[in-house]
Write a protein that holds these residues in place. Structure first.
Motif, PDB file in Angstrom:
ATOM      1  N   HIS A 359       0.827  -1.214   0.000  1.00 34.11           N
ATOM      2  CA  HIS A 359       0.000   0.000   0.000  1.00 34.11           C
ATOM      3  C   HIS A 359       0.860   1.263   0.000  1.00 34.11           C
ATOM      4  N   GLN A 360       1.861   1.242  -0.865  1.00 32.70           N
ATOM      5  CA  GLN A 360       2.764   2.380  -0.983  1.00 32.70           C
ATOM      6  C   GLN A 360       2.621   3.009  -2.360  1.00 32.70           C
ATOM      7  N   PRO A 361       2.907   4.307  -2.458  1.00 30.23           N
ATOM      8  CA  PRO A 361       2.930   4.922  -3.783  1.00 30.23           C
ATOM      9  C   PRO A 361       4.071   4.347  -4.603  1.00 30.23           C
ATOM     10  N   LYS A 362       4.088   4.632  -5.880  1.00 26.27           N
ATOM     11  CA  LYS A 362       5.123   4.106  -6.753  1.00 26.27           C
ATOM     12  C   LYS A 362       6.499   4.465  -6.203  1.00 26.27           C
ATOM     13  N   PRO A 363       7.367   3.469  -5.988  1.00 24.82           N
ATOM     14  CA  PRO A 363       8.679   3.744  -5.385  1.00 24.82           C
ATOM     15  C   PRO A 363       9.534   4.650  -6.264  1.00 24.82           C
ATOM     16  N   LYS A 364      10.349   5.477  -5.601  1.00 23.24           N
ATOM     17  CA  LYS A 364      11.229   6.386  -6.337  1.00 23.24           C
ATOM     18  C   LYS A 364      12.329   5.617  -7.059  1.00 23.24           C
ATOM     19  N   LEU A 365      12.782   4.510  -6.457  1.00 29.48           N
ATOM     20  CA  LEU A 365      13.844   3.707  -7.056  1.00 29.48           C
ATOM     21  C   LEU A 365      13.254   2.692  -8.017  1.00 29.48           C
ATOM     22  N   GLN A 369      13.230  -5.729  -8.577  1.00 30.81           N
ATOM     23  CA  GLN A 369      12.556  -6.179  -7.367  1.00 30.81           C
ATOM     24  C   GLN A 369      11.466  -5.206  -6.918  1.00 30.81           C
ATOM     25  N   MET A 370      11.683  -3.911  -7.104  1.00 30.86           N
ATOM     26  CA  MET A 370      10.675  -2.926  -6.732  1.00 30.86           C
ATOM     27  C   MET A 370       9.490  -2.944  -7.695  1.00 30.86           C
ATOM     28  N   ASP A 371       9.707  -3.411  -8.913  1.00 31.08           N
ATOM     29  CA  ASP A 371       8.618  -3.491  -9.883  1.00 31.08           C
ATOM     30  C   ASP A 371       7.512  -4.443  -9.424  1.00 31.08           C
ATOM     31  N   TRP A 372       7.846  -5.393  -8.556  1.00 29.85           N
ATOM     32  CA  TRP A 372       6.833  -6.319  -8.057  1.00 29.85           C
ATOM     33  C   TRP A 372       5.758  -5.586  -7.261  1.00 29.85           C
ATOM     34  N   ASN A 373       6.184  -4.536  -6.544  1.00 27.69           N
ATOM     35  CA  ASN A 373       5.285  -3.831  -5.626  1.00 27.69           C
ATOM     36  C   ASN A 373       4.591  -4.817  -4.689  1.00 27.69           C
ATOM     37  N   ALA A 374       5.404  -5.643  -4.052  1.00 23.23           N
ATOM     38  CA  ALA A 374       4.896  -6.670  -3.141  1.00 23.23           C
ATOM     39  C   ALA A 374       5.850  -6.817  -1.966  1.00 23.23           C
ATOM     40  N   GLY A 375       5.275  -7.005  -0.783  1.00 23.94           N
ATOM     41  CA  GLY A 375       6.074  -7.188   0.415  1.00 23.94           C
ATOM     42  C   GLY A 375       6.178  -8.649   0.806  1.00 23.94           C
TER      43      GLY A 375
END
Length: 526
Positions: A359-365, A369-375
């Motif tokens: 539940h985060q906005p689109k990451p700056k980096l 791995q960040m493209d997954w947008n999953a924890g």
């Protein structure tokens, strides 16, 4: 039916019954015939006719002779020389010396009733420069290994690439980041088909290309150690684009090799060819729609990254939408070559994680791995992920292997195989890796009594059988690994083998898990 607690107590009784390790000579460790292991009701007869049981290793991890007999350096030979990269600054220059001890290792497999051996061929041992001049000493080694396997009744399964790109090609054109690698890899594969294909009938193009692309180019954790400056301690790289470029060239290289095999060799040699993909099962942390979507994104970015193009001719829609222009595209001709380019798929399955929507906005980096947008989560409401059982003594003993990433979650095996069946047309599957590790400093007596590994294999095989019984087209299972060996970044601080290797003498000692398999596979092959 035995409860897990009774199994645990049985293991303790076996430990008390076994003679001390000092009583055993090399490769002759055995348990008295009166000792019966708990196989959980599993036997050869539990699986379909022709089901293959084998063990697996890779060239770089077991062969040794890294700088001898004409072998050229791979990207891992360079990577391990970076101080502090490998635990205790270990190298694979000697590894466990299978180059010289292959007969002993094959004899062990035969004595344990295994059907097959999955090994890899070192590209730079055949072509020291990646292309051009052949190192015939390297060819002779693989001929010796293949011939001896067949002489002992062990079927060879040859994998053409296990993380070890020739360093010459990395220097020449940046390796997997260049389209030039496609032809060079296909030429290497062609040579292997021509040279060994009269005896090798089971080929794999790449082992875990996702790991190669992600760990090599997103966080730089594996060779060639490339990533963005904000991601890791890398000297060069771009985590937003390079993982996708490398993966694209890996897929094209795979497909080009399969095309060569099918057009030139398959009709005559009558073999099969596939690819080996790792697949962690991603379970939604909660039943919420957001967590379910997060888990699905993880699956698409993990196994779908490679399997989707091979089955359907395109990347998963989620990847296309999220990665956008950073995701390379297949031409119409490439789609024709890639789609359907496997006779089987190998699945390496070890563990399972919970996934949730952060539940985060689109990451700056921007990175893979960040493209997954999953924890990632490893427990639910305070309960660690693991076997769905109640006995605390069993749960605590089985929750995690030595490696921090390896949680013991047998039900993940069932879900992985069911997912492949339901989402990819129930292809022919070989469960090409499965296993767990102990610490590298475990003593010989303690290392031999690997009851935790026995329970791991038993539980995962039980879940595999459940998937097969429900229609999953799984035709084989390969335990990782035959031997304790060089475990990449962990060096010799991790032991995955069912055979204990004394790293000082390189003597081999089969563990209890080896004899568990011997009993499991003692029935008549059908």
């Amino acid at each position: 039916m035995r409860t897990p607690l009774l199994c645990f107590l049985h293991s303790l009784l076996v430990i008390l019954y076994v003679a001390p390790a000092s009583a055993y000579s090399e490769a002759e460790t055995s348990w008295p015939e009166t000792v019966r292991f708990d196989t959980g009701g599993l036997s050869r007869e539990s699986f379909p006719k022709g089901f293959v049981f084998g063990t697996a290793t890779s060239a770089y991890q077991v062969e040794g002779m890294a700088k001898k007999d004409g072998r050229g350096p791979s990207i891992w030979d360079v990577f391990v020389t970076i101080p502090g990269t490998i635990a205790n600054n270990a190298t694979a220059d000697v590894a466990v010396d299978q180059y010289h001890r292959y007969k002993q290792d094959v004899d062990i497999m035969a004595k344990l009733n295994f059907d097959a051996y999955r090994f890899s061929i070192s590209w730079s041992r055949i072509f020291p420069d990646g292309v051009g001049k052949v190192n015939w000493k390297g060819v002779a080694y693989y001929n010796r290994l293949i011939d001896y396997l067949l002489a002992k009744g062990i079927t060879p399964y040859a994998n053409l690439y296990h993380y070890d790109l020739p360093e010459a090609l990395e220097k020449k054109y940046m390796g997997l980041l260049s389209y030039k690698v496609v032809k060079d890899y296909a030429d290497f594969a062609d040579f292997c088909f021509k040279t060994f294909g009269d005896r090798v009938k089971n080929w794999m193009t790449f082992n875990e290309p996702r790991v190669v692309a992600a760990l090599g180019y997103d966080d730089g954790f594996f060779a060639p150690g490339r990533c963005s400056k904000l991601v890791g301690n890398c000297t060069a790289g771009n985590s937003a684009t390079e993982p996708y470029i490398a993966a694209h060239n890996l897929i094209l290289s795979h497909a080009a090799a399969v095309q060569r095999y099918r057009e030139k060799y398959q009709a005559k040699q009558k073999g099969k060819i596939g690819i080996l993909l790792d697949f962690v099962w991603y379970e939604p942390l909660t039943r919420s729609k957001a967590d379910n979507l997060a888990a699905q994104r993880a699956r698409d970015f993990h196994v779908g990254w490679f399997l989707h193009p091979i089955v359907y001719g395109e990347y998963p829609k989620t990847m296309q939408y999220i990665v956008g222009k950073r995701l390379p595209k297949f031409s119409k001709a490439e789609v024709m070559m890639v789609k359907g380019s496997m006779d089987f798929v190998g699945i390496n399955q070890y563990t399972t994680y919970y996934m949730y929507d952060p539940h985060q906005p689109k990451p700056k980096l921007t990175r893979y791995q960040m493209d997954w947008n999953a924890g990632f989560a490893y427990n639910r409401k305070g309960v660690p992920i693991g076997p769905k059982i109640h006995e605390e003594v069993y749960k605590l003993a089985h929750m995690q292997a030595y490696s921090y990433w390896l949680y013991d979650v047998p039900w993940g095996m069932y879900k992985v195989l069911t997912y492949i069946k339901e989402h990819y047309g129930n292809p022919t599957v070989i469960l090409s890796e499965n296993g767990m590790d102990d610490p590298g400093n475990v003593t010989l007596p303690k290392g031999l009594h690997d009851t935790k590994r026995i329970n791991f294999y038993k539980d995962y095989l039980t879940q595999l059988k459940k998937a097969v019984d429900e229609g999953a087209n799984v035709v084989g299972y390969f335990a990782w690994s035959l031997l304790d060996n060089f475990e990449w970044r962990l060096g010799y601080t991790s032991r995955f083998g069912m055979v204990y290797v004394d790293y000082k003498t390189l003597n081999r000692y089969p563990k209890m898990s080896a004899y568990w398999f011997k009993q499991l596979l003692s029935g008549k092959k059908h």
